[in-house]
Design a protein around this motif. Sequence first.
Motif, PDB file in Angstrom:
ATOM      1  N   GLY A 260      -0.327  -6.217   2.472  1.00  0.00           N
ATOM      2  CA  GLY A 260      -0.218  -7.504   3.146  1.00  0.00           C
ATOM      3  C   GLY A 260       0.144  -7.368   4.611  1.00  0.00           C
TER       4      GLY A 260
ATOM      5  N   GLY B 210      -4.058  -6.773  -6.739  1.00  0.00           N
ATOM      6  CA  GLY B 210      -4.724  -7.956  -6.191  1.00  0.00           C
ATOM      7  C   GLY B 210      -3.772  -9.121  -5.990  1.00  0.00           C
ATOM      8  N   PRO B 211      -3.089  -9.567  -7.056  1.00  0.00           N
ATOM      9  CA  PRO B 211      -2.126 -10.663  -6.891  1.00  0.00           C
ATOM     10  C   PRO B 211      -1.016 -10.343  -5.899  1.00  0.00           C
ATOM     11  CG  PRO B 211      -2.657 -10.354  -9.204  1.00  0.00           C
ATOM     12  CD  PRO B 211      -3.287  -9.207  -8.471  1.00  0.00           C
TER      13      PRO B 211
ATOM     14  N   ALA C 182      -1.082  -8.206  -3.305  1.00  0.00           N
ATOM     15  CA  ALA C 182      -1.620  -8.211  -1.946  1.00  0.00           C
ATOM     16  C   ALA C 182      -1.849  -9.632  -1.459  1.00  0.00           C
ATOM     17  CB  ALA C 182      -2.912  -7.409  -1.893  1.00  0.00           C
ATOM     18  N   GLN C 183      -2.378 -10.488  -2.322  1.00  0.00           N
ATOM     19  CA  GLN C 183      -2.626 -11.875  -1.939  1.00  0.00           C
ATOM     20  C   GLN C 183      -1.321 -12.584  -1.602  1.00  0.00           C
ATOM     21  OE1 GLN C 183      -5.823 -12.956  -1.810  1.00  0.00           O
ATOM     22  NE2 GLN C 183      -5.104 -14.807  -0.825  1.00  0.00           N
ATOM     23  N   PHE C 184      -0.294 -12.347  -2.399  1.00  0.00           N
ATOM     24  CA  PHE C 184       1.020 -12.954  -2.161  1.00  0.00           C
ATOM     25  C   PHE C 184       1.572 -12.513  -0.812  1.00  0.00           C
ATOM     26  CE2 PHE C 184       5.652 -12.355  -2.344  1.00  0.00           C
ATOM     27  CZ  PHE C 184       6.063 -13.660  -2.528  1.00  0.00           C
TER      28      PHE C 184
ATOM     29  N   LEU D  33      -0.035 -11.155   1.733  1.00  0.00           N
ATOM     30  CA  LEU D  33      -0.881 -11.598   2.842  1.00  0.00           C
ATOM     31  C   LEU D  33      -0.434 -12.974   3.340  1.00  0.00           C
ATOM     32  CD1 LEU D  33      -4.441 -10.468   1.715  1.00  0.00           C
ATOM     33  CD2 LEU D  33      -3.401  -9.969   3.936  1.00  0.00           C
ATOM     34  N   ARG D  34      -0.124 -13.848   2.411  1.00  0.00           N
ATOM     35  CA  ARG D  34       0.356 -15.183   2.794  1.00  0.00           C
ATOM     36  C   ARG D  34       1.721 -15.093   3.473  1.00  0.00           C
ATOM     37  NH1 ARG D  34      -1.412 -16.764  -2.665  1.00  0.00           N
ATOM     38  NH2 ARG D  34      -3.465 -17.732  -2.532  1.00  0.00           N
TER      39      ARG D  34
ATOM     40  N   LYS E 193     -10.304 -11.602   4.870  1.00  0.00           N
ATOM     41  CA  LYS E 193      -9.276 -10.597   4.596  1.00  0.00           C
ATOM     42  C   LYS E 193      -8.860 -10.610   3.139  1.00  0.00           C
ATOM     43  CE  LYS E 193      -5.482 -13.677   5.936  1.00  0.00           C
ATOM     44  NZ  LYS E 193      -4.439 -13.967   6.902  1.00  0.00           N
ATOM     45  N   GLN E 194      -9.007 -11.733   2.433  1.00  0.00           N
ATOM     46  CA  GLN E 194      -8.614 -11.765   1.040  1.00  0.00           C
ATOM     47  C   GLN E 194      -9.399 -10.788   0.187  1.00  0.00           C
ATOM     48  OE1 GLN E 194      -9.091 -14.345   2.962  1.00  0.00           O
ATOM     49  NE2 GLN E 194      -7.357 -15.730   2.776  1.00  0.00           N
TER      50      GLN E 194
ATOM     51  N   LEU F 220      -8.264  -5.228  -0.141  1.00  0.00           N
ATOM     52  CA  LEU F 220      -7.001  -5.041  -0.842  1.00  0.00           C
ATOM     53  C   LEU F 220      -6.398  -3.660  -0.676  1.00  0.00           C
ATOM     54  CD1 LEU F 220      -7.809  -6.919  -4.156  1.00  0.00           C
ATOM     55  CD2 LEU F 220      -6.576  -7.750  -2.155  1.00  0.00           C
TER      56      LEU F 220
END
Length: 226
Positions: free
Chosen positions: A131, A192-193, A195-197, A199-200, A220-221, A224
């Motif tokens: 992230g 995945g989850p 990295a997404q968390f 990133l935000r 960017k999503q 990963l």
Amino acid sequence: MSIASGLRGRLTGRHVPRRLAQLYIGLALYGISSALLVRGGLGLEPWGVLHQGLAERTGLTIGVVSIIVGAAVLLLWIPIRQRPGLGTVSNVFVIGVAMDGTLALVPEIDGLAPRIALLVLGIVLNGAATGLYIAARFGPGPRDGLMTGLHRLTGRSIRLVRTAIEIAVVATGFLLGGSVGAGTVLYALAIGPLAQFFLRRFAIPEQDTSSTVVASGTPKQAILRP
């Protein structure tokens, strides 16, 4: 737009110090997290399996192998017309150096409970590192650029291209002696989850980073890992 002019664009704006800090902290933490997975001994992330297998065969450290593989993958960008950024080049070196440094400091661990703890810590830290460095938006890592470049070139989905690359990487690494185990599966499910968390959490306002879109134009999503 040339690489040089693109880089100059990336290094303008009031958020540059924060972005640079995120880039290098994220890359260093990625190397640290990968080393923790090695010490956990319960399975590595896909590219880590390949790096470990090559290290076993060559006698080089896993960090040095990571640097060599990253540089080799970067050469594959030439025929698929990908453009490296500051983050791309930094990725090749910083992760490998941080990984070897961490392995030199963290000893081998005995006992299942401590190894599980290292595995979980390594995966969570890897997600945070991902992230951090992606949100800095200085370009994708060599392996991610290969994925997005092949996606653009072939027209296949990111998911399909990524899956095909990682299956090939894991299979090759396993045959060379790399560690595949429960940790490999847990990493695949969790990264995945996570990295997404993160990133935000580490997102930087867009107005100063409008010129830093990943070279392939992929959101960017979809990226990963370095």
